[in-house]
Design a protein around this motif. Structure first.
Motif, mmCIF file in Angstrom:
data_model
loop_
_atom_site.group_PDB
_atom_site.id
_atom_site.type_symbol
_atom_site.label_atom_id
_atom_site.label_comp_id
_atom_site.label_asym_id
_atom_site.label_seq_id
_atom_site.Cartn_x
_atom_site.Cartn_y
_atom_site.Cartn_z
ATOM 1 N N LEU A 287 -37.061 -17.064 -23.082
ATOM 2 C CA LEU A 287 -36.631 -18.457 -23.007
ATOM 3 C C LEU A 287 -35.147 -18.601 -23.351
ATOM 4 O O LEU A 287 -34.750 -19.423 -24.185
ATOM 5 C CB LEU A 287 -37.488 -19.336 -23.915
ATOM 6 N N ARG A 288 -34.334 -17.787 -22.722
ATOM 7 C CA ARG A 288 -32.901 -17.794 -22.988
ATOM 8 C C ARG A 288 -32.217 -18.974 -22.300
ATOM 9 O O ARG A 288 -32.547 -19.315 -21.169
ATOM 10 C CB ARG A 288 -32.268 -16.491 -22.489
ATOM 11 N N PRO A 289 -31.235 -19.596 -22.946
ATOM 12 C CA PRO A 289 -30.485 -20.685 -22.318
ATOM 13 C C PRO A 289 -29.841 -20.279 -20.996
ATOM 14 O O PRO A 289 -29.788 -21.074 -20.057
ATOM 15 C CB PRO A 289 -29.427 -21.032 -23.370
ATOM 16 N N SER A 290 -29.376 -19.040 -20.918
ATOM 17 C CA SER A 290 -28.713 -18.575 -19.695
ATOM 18 C C SER A 290 -29.649 -18.549 -18.501
ATOM 19 O O SER A 290 -29.202 -18.592 -17.345
ATOM 20 C CB SER A 290 -28.130 -17.177 -19.909
ATOM 21 N N GLU A 291 -30.963 -18.496 -18.762
ATOM 22 C CA GLU A 291 -31.928 -18.456 -17.662
ATOM 23 C C GLU A 291 -32.245 -19.841 -17.116
ATOM 24 O O GLU A 291 -32.889 -19.982 -16.081
ATOM 25 C CB GLU A 291 -33.207 -17.759 -18.143
ATOM 26 N N VAL A 292 -31.804 -20.866 -17.819
ATOM 27 C CA VAL A 292 -31.954 -22.244 -17.362
ATOM 28 C C VAL A 292 -30.711 -22.706 -16.611
ATOM 29 O O VAL A 292 -30.780 -23.513 -15.685
ATOM 30 C CB VAL A 292 -32.207 -23.171 -18.586
ATOM 31 N N ALA A 293 -29.557 -22.170 -16.999
ATOM 32 C CA ALA A 293 -28.258 -22.643 -16.524
ATOM 33 C C ALA A 293 -28.083 -22.672 -15.003
ATOM 34 O O ALA A 293 -27.469 -23.602 -14.483
ATOM 35 C CB ALA A 293 -27.142 -21.817 -17.167
ATOM 36 N N PRO A 294 -28.582 -21.688 -14.235
ATOM 37 C CA PRO A 294 -28.364 -21.758 -12.780
ATOM 38 C C PRO A 294 -28.949 -23.017 -12.133
ATOM 39 O O PRO A 294 -28.366 -23.554 -11.189
ATOM 40 C CB PRO A 294 -29.065 -20.493 -12.264
ATOM 41 N N GLY A 295 -30.080 -23.491 -12.648
ATOM 42 C CA GLY A 295 -30.672 -24.704 -12.099
ATOM 43 C C GLY A 295 -29.814 -25.920 -12.382
ATOM 44 O O GLY A 295 -29.600 -26.772 -11.501
ATOM 45 N N LEU A 296 -29.306 -26.007 -13.602
ATOM 46 C CA LEU A 296 -28.400 -27.095 -13.943
ATOM 47 C C LEU A 296 -27.143 -27.042 -13.088
ATOM 48 O O LEU A 296 -26.661 -28.065 -12.584
ATOM 49 C CB LEU A 296 -28.048 -27.013 -15.433
ATOM 50 N N ALA A 297 -26.603 -25.835 -12.919
ATOM 51 C CA ALA A 297 -25.386 -25.687 -12.119
ATOM 52 C C ALA A 297 -25.595 -26.199 -10.704
ATOM 53 O O ALA A 297 -24.722 -26.878 -10.138
ATOM 54 C CB ALA A 297 -24.952 -24.222 -12.100
ATOM 55 N N TYR A 298 -26.738 -25.908 -10.131
ATOM 56 C CA TYR A 298 -27.011 -26.391 -8.768
ATOM 57 C C TYR A 298 -27.027 -27.916 -8.711
ATOM 58 O O TYR A 298 -26.408 -28.522 -7.825
ATOM 59 C CB TYR A 298 -28.334 -25.839 -8.258
ATOM 60 N N LEU A 299 -27.701 -28.553 -9.659
ATOM 61 C CA LEU A 299 -27.780 -30.012 -9.651
ATOM 62 C C LEU A 299 -26.402 -30.646 -9.808
ATOM 63 O O LEU A 299 -26.150 -31.734 -9.277
ATOM 64 C CB LEU A 299 -28.690 -30.499 -10.781
ATOM 65 N N ALA A 300 -25.513 -29.992 -10.532
ATOM 66 C CA ALA A 300 -24.177 -30.533 -10.779
ATOM 67 C C ALA A 300 -23.172 -30.155 -9.709
ATOM 68 O O ALA A 300 -22.017 -30.559 -9.778
ATOM 69 C CB ALA A 300 -23.680 -30.047 -12.142
ATOM 70 N N SER A 301 -23.602 -29.405 -8.714
ATOM 71 C CA SER A 301 -22.678 -28.851 -7.728
ATOM 72 C C SER A 301 -22.591 -29.701 -6.465
ATOM 73 O O SER A 301 -23.483 -30.508 -6.179
ATOM 74 C CB SER A 301 -23.121 -27.439 -7.336
ATOM 75 N N PRO A 302 -21.553 -29.486 -5.668
ATOM 76 C CA PRO A 302 -21.437 -30.174 -4.375
ATOM 77 C C PRO A 302 -22.457 -29.678 -3.368
ATOM 78 O O PRO A 302 -22.630 -30.287 -2.313
ATOM 79 C CB PRO A 302 -20.011 -29.858 -3.919
#
Length: 361
Positions: A287-302
């Motif tokens: 349950l590492r934070p880094s394993e969640v980050a790609p999903g957040l990055a996609y939502l925040a991306s163009p």
């Protein structure tokens, strides 16, 4: 000056397929005129920043509105964009900032620096996180300050815009967990939970709205929790937490509706990661934070083109969900549901009225 003046793209932005000097001059002149009539500090700085912003666009022959970035060599990126992430001094927020920064964005690190109970302030938390990311070769800057009131949130956005004269993505990650069972729950702790979980993203979105609207582009991501979304994961003592996280979903639904016509996409993320809130102060084995980050990055991306979704994210796995009305319902006149005129009829048909629908996998 009404804020609506700011958001009139016909007056403020040159959105045609040409970018002539005269058009750019006209818009800059219009903004300078607005500058002299602005009374409040917030409006003044937004106007001033946009004068610089449009001048930069004209000098670089960049067309308005802001267009989604093209992937380089098939890789999605945030090149040239600026993202503000609240609560990004450590934990999930820092993982988000690192991921987005590695994809090319400049990240603005906001963190109050409170302790595990949500008390106190330490501006060095944000400063250290920004310095850490810069040492990793990323573009990061600390932007300290509270988000405990409408004025504070508006001031934060004003200061964020002054840094690079642009803001492309707003991620509200800041949060707090307080355990109080129903008999012990105090009004002040409930209000505090609502302030950080619901009011803060609302006021931050409000302050960002004219910026995104003028650019015809913006991404907003607000944090919710499966502790609120699913009865299976309800937990004793989390009344205020769950109430606030569910309210955040309502906020996302309405902002997604209001923003879509202006290119502003609003989504929620429901993350699970072992951080300070779990009492974990070392690198977790799962349950590492880094394993969640790609999903957040996609939502925040163009590259994200959807709005009004909740992205569940944990352990490197992602599932998006949202409530979907049944076909052919004419709300509220015809729910296409069981008809009953007495309490006895409701009771007799309860097995047909209360139907559990599991999420598809």
């Amino acid at each position: 000056m009404k804020m609506e003046l700011f958001c009139d793209r016909n007056k403020l932005l040159h959105c045609s397929q040409t970018n002539t000097d005269s058009a750019g001059s006209d818009h800059v002149s219009s903004l300078k005129a607005l500058e002299h009539t602005s009374a409040s500090r917030y409006k003044y700085y937004i106007v001033k920043a946009y004068i610089k912003y449009l001048s930069y666009r004209k000098s670089k022959s960049i067309l308005c509105p802001q267009l989604p970035l093209k992937a380089k060599d098939g890789m999605m990126n945030f090149e040239g964009q600026v993202a503000l992430i609240t609560g990004s001094g450590r934990g999930l927020g820092l993982a988000y900032a690192r991921c987005i920064g590695q994809l090319g964005a400049k990240v603005l690190i906001q963190n109050l620096g409170a302790d595990i109970n949500g008390d106190g302030q330490d501006p060095q938390v944000a400063e250290r996180a920004a310095e850490q990311l810069r040492l990793e070769g990323l573009k990061a800057e600390a932007i300290c300050g509270t988000i405990s009131s409408r004025d504070a949130c508006h001031d934060l956005i004003t200061r964020a815009l002054k840094i690079d004269q642009r803001l492309d993505a707003l991620v509200h990650n800041a949060g707090w967990v307080g355990y109080e069972n129903i008999e012990a729950l105090q009004e002040h702790s409930f209000d505090r939970m609502i302030a950080v979980t619901v009011k803060a993203p609302l006021w931050l979105a409000q302050a960002s709205w004219p910026i995104f609207k003028a650019a015809n582009y913006g991404r907003i991501v607000i944090t919710t929790s499966c502790r609120a979304l699913f009865p299976h994961y309800a937990q004793n003592g989390l009344t205020s937490y769950a109430a606030a996280k569910m309210a955040a979903v309502g906020l996302v639904n309405v902002l997604a509706c209001e923003g879509k016509q202006h290119g502003i996409l609003v989504n929620a993320i429901s993350p699970v990661a072992k951080t300070r809130m779990w009492g974990i102060n070392t690198a977790p084995d799962e349950l590492r934070p880094s394993e969640v980050a790609p999903g957040l990055a996609y939502l925040a991306s163009p590259h994200c083109a959807d709005t009004g979704w909740i992205l569940r994210a944990a352990n490197g796995q992602f599932h998006a969900t949202r409530a979907q009305e049944a076909a052919h319902v004419d709300y509220p006149r015809n729910l296409r549901a069981i008809h009953a005129t007495t309490m006895n009829e409701v009771a007799a048909n309860w097995s047909k009225i209360a139907i559990v629908n599991g999420e598809p996998r």
